[in-house]
Scaffold this motif. Structure first.
Motif, PDB file in Angstrom:
ATOM      1  N   LYS A 100     -23.776  14.920 -19.161  1.00 14.26           N
ATOM      2  CA  LYS A 100     -23.693  16.364 -19.092  1.00 14.26           C
ATOM      3  C   LYS A 100     -23.750  16.993 -19.970  1.00 14.26           C
ATOM      4  CE  LYS A 100     -21.727  19.910 -16.209  1.00 14.26           C
ATOM      5  NZ  LYS A 100     -22.379  20.058 -16.095  1.00 14.26           N
ATOM      6  N   LYS A 103     -28.962  17.295 -25.147  1.00 14.68           N
ATOM      7  CA  LYS A 103     -29.909  17.676 -24.994  1.00 14.68           C
ATOM      8  C   LYS A 103     -31.032  16.617 -25.203  1.00 14.68           C
ATOM      9  CE  LYS A 103     -27.984  20.838 -28.537  1.00 14.68           C
ATOM     10  NZ  LYS A 103     -27.592  20.925 -29.649  1.00 14.68           N
ATOM     11  N   TYR A 127     -37.828  12.346 -17.576  1.00 18.70           N
ATOM     12  CA  TYR A 127     -36.963  14.085 -17.401  1.00 18.70           C
ATOM     13  C   TYR A 127     -36.470  13.683 -15.920  1.00 18.70           C
ATOM     14  CZ  TYR A 127     -36.825  19.114 -17.222  1.00 18.70           C
ATOM     15  OH  TYR A 127     -37.131  20.184 -16.569  1.00 18.70           O
ATOM     16  N   ASP A 128     -36.571  13.664 -14.551  1.00 18.01           N
ATOM     17  CA  ASP A 128     -36.161  13.550 -13.509  1.00 18.01           C
ATOM     18  C   ASP A 128     -35.299  12.819 -13.961  1.00 18.01           C
ATOM     19  OD1 ASP A 128     -38.507  15.112 -12.624  1.00 18.01           O
ATOM     20  OD2 ASP A 128     -39.235  13.737 -11.285  1.00 18.01           O
ATOM     21  N   GLU A 131     -32.782  15.584 -15.876  1.00 13.60           N
ATOM     22  CA  GLU A 131     -31.965  15.788 -15.848  1.00 13.60           C
ATOM     23  C   GLU A 131     -31.409  16.325 -14.685  1.00 13.60           C
ATOM     24  OE1 GLU A 131     -34.767  20.173 -14.626  1.00 13.60           O
ATOM     25  OE2 GLU A 131     -35.135  18.459 -12.906  1.00 13.60           O
ATOM     26  N   CYS A 135     -28.278  17.363 -17.752  1.00 11.40           N
ATOM     27  CA  CYS A 135     -28.907  17.230 -19.554  1.00 11.40           C
ATOM     28  C   CYS A 135     -29.132  18.312 -19.108  1.00 11.40           C
ATOM     29  CB  CYS A 135     -29.536  15.862 -19.887  1.00 11.40           C
ATOM     30  SG  CYS A 135     -29.311  14.292 -19.467  1.00 11.40           S
ATOM     31  N   LYS A 136     -29.579  18.903 -20.624  1.00 10.53           N
ATOM     32  CA  LYS A 136     -30.224  20.286 -21.042  1.00 10.53           C
ATOM     33  C   LYS A 136     -31.591  19.487 -21.666  1.00 10.53           C
ATOM     34  CE  LYS A 136     -30.785  24.407 -23.404  1.00 10.53           C
ATOM     35  NZ  LYS A 136     -29.173  25.170 -24.493  1.00 10.53           N
ATOM     36  N   MET A 137     -32.820  19.778 -20.842  1.00 10.73           N
ATOM     37  CA  MET A 137     -33.579  19.305 -21.454  1.00 10.73           C
ATOM     38  C   MET A 137     -34.990  20.170 -21.478  1.00 10.73           C
ATOM     39  SD  MET A 137     -34.107  16.583 -19.208  1.00 10.73           S
ATOM     40  CE  MET A 137     -35.016  15.585 -19.789  1.00 10.73           C
ATOM     41  N   TYR A 140     -40.598  21.000 -24.173  1.00 10.31           N
ATOM     42  CA  TYR A 140     -41.249  22.075 -23.112  1.00 10.31           C
ATOM     43  C   TYR A 140     -43.392  22.066 -24.399  1.00 10.31           C
ATOM     44  CZ  TYR A 140     -38.445  22.300 -19.075  1.00 10.31           C
ATOM     45  OH  TYR A 140     -37.606  21.941 -18.081  1.00 10.31           O
ATOM     46  N   ARG A 155     -44.429  20.043 -15.594  1.00  6.47           N
ATOM     47  CA  ARG A 155     -43.844  21.373 -15.009  1.00  6.47           C
ATOM     48  C   ARG A 155     -44.389  22.546 -14.648  1.00  6.47           C
ATOM     49  NH1 ARG A 155     -42.584  17.065 -13.852  1.00  6.47           N
ATOM     50  NH2 ARG A 155     -40.863  15.914 -13.427  1.00  6.47           N
ATOM     51  N   ILE A 160     -43.754  18.107 -19.748  1.00  7.82           N
ATOM     52  CA  ILE A 160     -42.248  18.483 -20.187  1.00  7.82           C
ATOM     53  C   ILE A 160     -41.885  18.099 -21.470  1.00  7.82           C
ATOM     54  CG2 ILE A 160     -41.320  18.107 -17.535  1.00  7.82           C
ATOM     55  CD1 ILE A 160     -41.322  15.079 -19.539  1.00  7.82           C
TER      56      ILE A 160
END
Length: 190
Positions: A100, A103, A127-128, A131, A135-137, A140, A155, A160
């Motif tokens: 959690k 980054k 990514y999915d 996330e 997590c902090k994505m 981009y 996205r 992403i």
């Protein structure tokens, strides 16, 4: 100081103790293209690239930020799209880890000419999954300069993360990696 490490393809990679502890770079590969891209990112960021299949849970959880990358082999699939160690790891290991607020920046490998409808789909799966773990994505990038039709790594009109194509645009890969690392630094990833 920097510690030289012999990495992929007998290229020297330098990592500082601070970076090595705080920032991870994990990939998995089938033909070696994703390892090449990971090497470009590692060189630009001063990191060491490691195969996710060799990573311990403790190592992964110890990072404040992680760059992750995969190729796409199982095109058109809903899950397990990479055909690599990621396929098991994402569904058996990741759900049990506490990442959690970590980054995360994703890179993908694909062939936009032969697989223009499924370009870098496995990156979208990474990514999915990350996330969903809270997590902090970050990281981009624009889809400009790519010749794909569709991608599960898009996205809202952006990728992403950074997408590579060692089959058709290998001459752009190293520069794309350098620009992306600079962008991640601006975003506060490092």
């Amino acid at each position: 100081g920097s510690v030289p490490r012999l990495g992929a393809g007998s290229q020297w990679h330098f990592s500082t103790a601070l970076n090595a502890e705080k920032i991870g770079l994990y990939y998995s590969t089938s033909t070696g293209n994703t390892e090449v891209a990971a090497g470009y990112i590692a060189e630009a960021a001063g990191l060491r690239a490691d195969d996710i299949g060799d990573a311990s849970d403790a190592d992964v959880q110890a990072h404040d930020a992680i760059i992750i990358g995969a190729p796409t082999w199982h095109t058109g699939e809903d899950s397990e799209r990479s055909g690599t160690s990621w396929d098991d790891w994402l569904y058996k290991t990741l759900p049990g880890l506490d990442l959690k607020d970590t980054k995360i920046a994703v890179f993908g490998m694909g062939d936009q000419e032969s697989y223009c409808d499924d370009y870098c789909d496995a990156a979208g799966e990474l990514y999915d999954c990350f996330e969903a773990q809270g997590c902090k994505m970050m990281g981009y990038t624009s889809t400009e300069g790519y010749n794909h039709v569709e991608s599960k790594a898009e996205r809202d009109g952006k990728f992403i993360g950074l997408m590579f194509d060692e089959d058709n645009q290998y001459d752009l890969s190293e520069e794309r990696a350098k620009k992306w690392v600079a962008q991640l630094k601006e975003e506060g990833f490092f």
